[in-house]
Design an enzyme around this catalytic site. Structure first.
Site, mmCIF file in Angstrom:
data_model
loop_
_atom_site.group_PDB
_atom_site.id
_atom_site.type_symbol
_atom_site.label_atom_id
_atom_site.label_comp_id
_atom_site.label_asym_id
_atom_site.label_seq_id
_atom_site.Cartn_x
_atom_site.Cartn_y
_atom_site.Cartn_z
ATOM 1 N N GLY A 31 -66.594 -59.707 5.790
ATOM 2 C CA GLY A 31 -65.922 -59.447 4.516
ATOM 3 C C GLY A 31 -65.035 -58.227 4.521
ATOM 4 N N HIS A 34 -59.105 -58.431 5.390
ATOM 5 C CA HIS A 34 -57.803 -57.777 5.601
ATOM 6 C C HIS A 34 -56.897 -58.712 6.406
ATOM 7 C CE1 HIS A 34 -59.280 -57.012 9.624
ATOM 8 N NE2 HIS A 34 -60.278 -56.258 9.173
ATOM 9 N N GLY A 36 -56.124 -58.870 9.450
ATOM 10 C CA GLY A 36 -56.683 -59.366 10.721
ATOM 11 C C GLY A 36 -57.504 -60.625 10.481
ATOM 12 N N HIS A 37 -58.421 -60.563 9.506
ATOM 13 C CA HIS A 37 -59.237 -61.744 9.170
ATOM 14 C C HIS A 37 -58.338 -62.908 8.766
ATOM 15 C CE1 HIS A 37 -62.226 -58.459 7.835
ATOM 16 N NE2 HIS A 37 -62.758 -59.003 8.904
ATOM 17 N N SER A 185 -59.209 -52.620 10.341
ATOM 18 C CA SER A 185 -60.669 -52.708 10.371
ATOM 19 C C SER A 185 -61.183 -52.529 8.936
ATOM 20 C CB SER A 185 -61.226 -51.591 11.255
ATOM 21 O OG SER A 185 -62.585 -51.381 10.988
HETATM 22 P P1 AMP Z 1 -65.561 -58.392 11.109
HETATM 23 O O1 AMP Z 1 -65.479 -58.763 9.672
HETATM 24 O O2 AMP Z 1 -65.105 -57.002 11.406
HETATM 25 O O3 AMP Z 1 -66.897 -58.720 11.725
HETATM 26 O O4 AMP Z 1 -64.512 -59.319 11.865
HETATM 27 C C1 AMP Z 1 -64.537 -60.699 11.757
HETATM 28 C C2 AMP Z 1 -63.599 -61.302 12.774
HETATM 29 O O5 AMP Z 1 -62.286 -60.819 12.538
HETATM 30 C C3 AMP Z 1 -63.954 -60.907 14.225
HETATM 31 O O6 AMP Z 1 -63.721 -62.011 15.068
HETATM 32 C C4 AMP Z 1 -62.982 -59.783 14.496
HETATM 33 O O7 AMP Z 1 -62.690 -59.600 15.861
HETATM 34 C C5 AMP Z 1 -61.763 -60.254 13.733
HETATM 35 N N1 AMP Z 1 -60.900 -59.119 13.394
HETATM 36 C C6 AMP Z 1 -61.252 -57.960 12.804
HETATM 37 N N2 AMP Z 1 -60.196 -57.135 12.699
HETATM 38 C C7 AMP Z 1 -59.147 -57.781 13.255
HETATM 39 C C8 AMP Z 1 -57.770 -57.453 13.470
HETATM 40 N N3 AMP Z 1 -57.265 -56.281 13.089
HETATM 41 N N4 AMP Z 1 -56.976 -58.368 14.058
HETATM 42 C C9 AMP Z 1 -57.470 -59.579 14.444
HETATM 43 N N5 AMP Z 1 -58.765 -59.942 14.287
HETATM 44 C C10 AMP Z 1 -59.593 -59.068 13.700
#
Ligand code: AMP
Length: 284
Positions: A31, A34, A36-37, A185
């Site tokens: 959650g 952003h 990236g997600h 992040s």
């Molecule tokens: P998280 O919510 O941080 O556990 O991330 C969920 C998914 O999104 C994971 O596969 C991460 O590697 C990916 N992710 C997080 N930040 C980024 C980003 N800046 N660019 C691309 N993928 C991302």
């Protein structure tokens, strides 16, 4: 976008999707959605798969209680952000869905261990692979999307799929970056203005040194970068290492390398990696 609040709702909905023969793409997240997600969800939508995002802040992957307690969370905004890009469904698993036998993780993958984040966050990847396996088990996706930002995690998940012979295609997605060049992040939502400035300055030095590292990888360059990061206000560096993509080892003369970094600004951990292989390829 369909909101699914428990496993029964999920099962009922996925039965309908499978009836239409649509392949299912899973996008697991914690959650605080952003760019990236969203890029992961968009890749899944572009491929015409049913995009199933999940949000679950997984307690077993936190090695630090206050990091878990302070992990940003904004359900309403997350729903809004995913709806905006037309994600098909969002699943909020419960603790019982993920951990029917109690909150514990299993050490299943033995590769890529004792280095990088595993060295500094013991148990973290056991939590990650346990929850991802649970998500795979209950959603049974055809595809799953993960970011290269968490490169070591991606390698462990690829191994998890291979080791268990799971019929899931893993899609490795490139990092989406802030203007300063650091990957987005969720944790950055907790930065103060001063800490953001430190991140900008740290990014500037990282990119300066990347140019040098593309020509030559030496400990002198890495030490200089460490010194610069500490000078701009980074308060602890876990690692700054150049490793190859295939095995995450230091082997020389390898085709694809990355600079892997993990450091703290205040009590917020920043991890990222930067491809360096352009120069290596030119050498051939
Ligand atoms: P998280 O919510 O941080 O556990 O991330 C969920 C998914 O999104 C994971 O596969 C991460 O590697 C990916 N992710 C997080 N930040 C980024 C980003 N800046 N660019 C691309 N993928 C991302």
């Amino acid at each position: 976008m369909k909101i699914l609040r428990n496993k029964i709702e999920l099962d009922n909905h996925l039965v309908e999707i499978r009836k239409n023969d649509q392949e299912i793409g899973l996008i697991p997240t914690m959650g605080s959605i952003h760019k990236g997600h969203k890029s992961l969800v968009e890749k899944c939508i572009e491929a015409n798969f049913f995009s199933l995002a999940t949000i679950y802040i997984n307690p077993t992957q936190f090695d630090n209680k206050s990091d878990f307690e302070n992990y940003p969370c904004d359900e309403k905004k997350d729903i809004f952000e995913l709806e905006k890009i037309q994600c098909d469904a969002l699943f909020f698993p419960s603790k019982e869905d993920m951990y029917p036998n109690g909150l514990k993780s299993q050490k299943e993958i033995l590769d890529y261990r004792d280095i990088l984040c595993d060295k500094f966050r013991p148990g973290h990847f056991d939590g990650v692979t346990t929850v991802v396996k649970a998500l795979f088990d209950i959603t049974r996706p055809d595809h799953a999307y993960f970011g290269e930002k968490d490169f070591q995690q991606l390698k462990l998940i690829e191994k998890l799929v291979q080791q268990n012979a799971l019929p899931i295609v893993i899609h490795a997605c490139p990092s989406i970056r802030l203007k300063n060049g650091i990957s987005y992040s969720s944790r950055f939502k907790n930065f103060s203005t001063h800490e953001k400035k430190i991140l900008d300055n740290a990014a500037k030095f990282i990119y300066e040194h990347l140019i040098e590292l593309k020509h030559n990888v030496t400990s002198i360059i890495l030490d200089k970068l460490k010194k610069n990061l500490l000078e701009v206000g980074v308060n602890k560096i876990d690692y700054l290492e150049v490793r190859n993509e295939k095995e995450l080892s230091f082997a020389s003369l390898y085709e694809k390398y990355r600079l892997f970094v993990a450091f703290y600004i205040g009590n917020i951990r920043v991890i990222d990696n930067f491809a360096l292989h352009y120069k290596v390829k030119n050498k051939k």
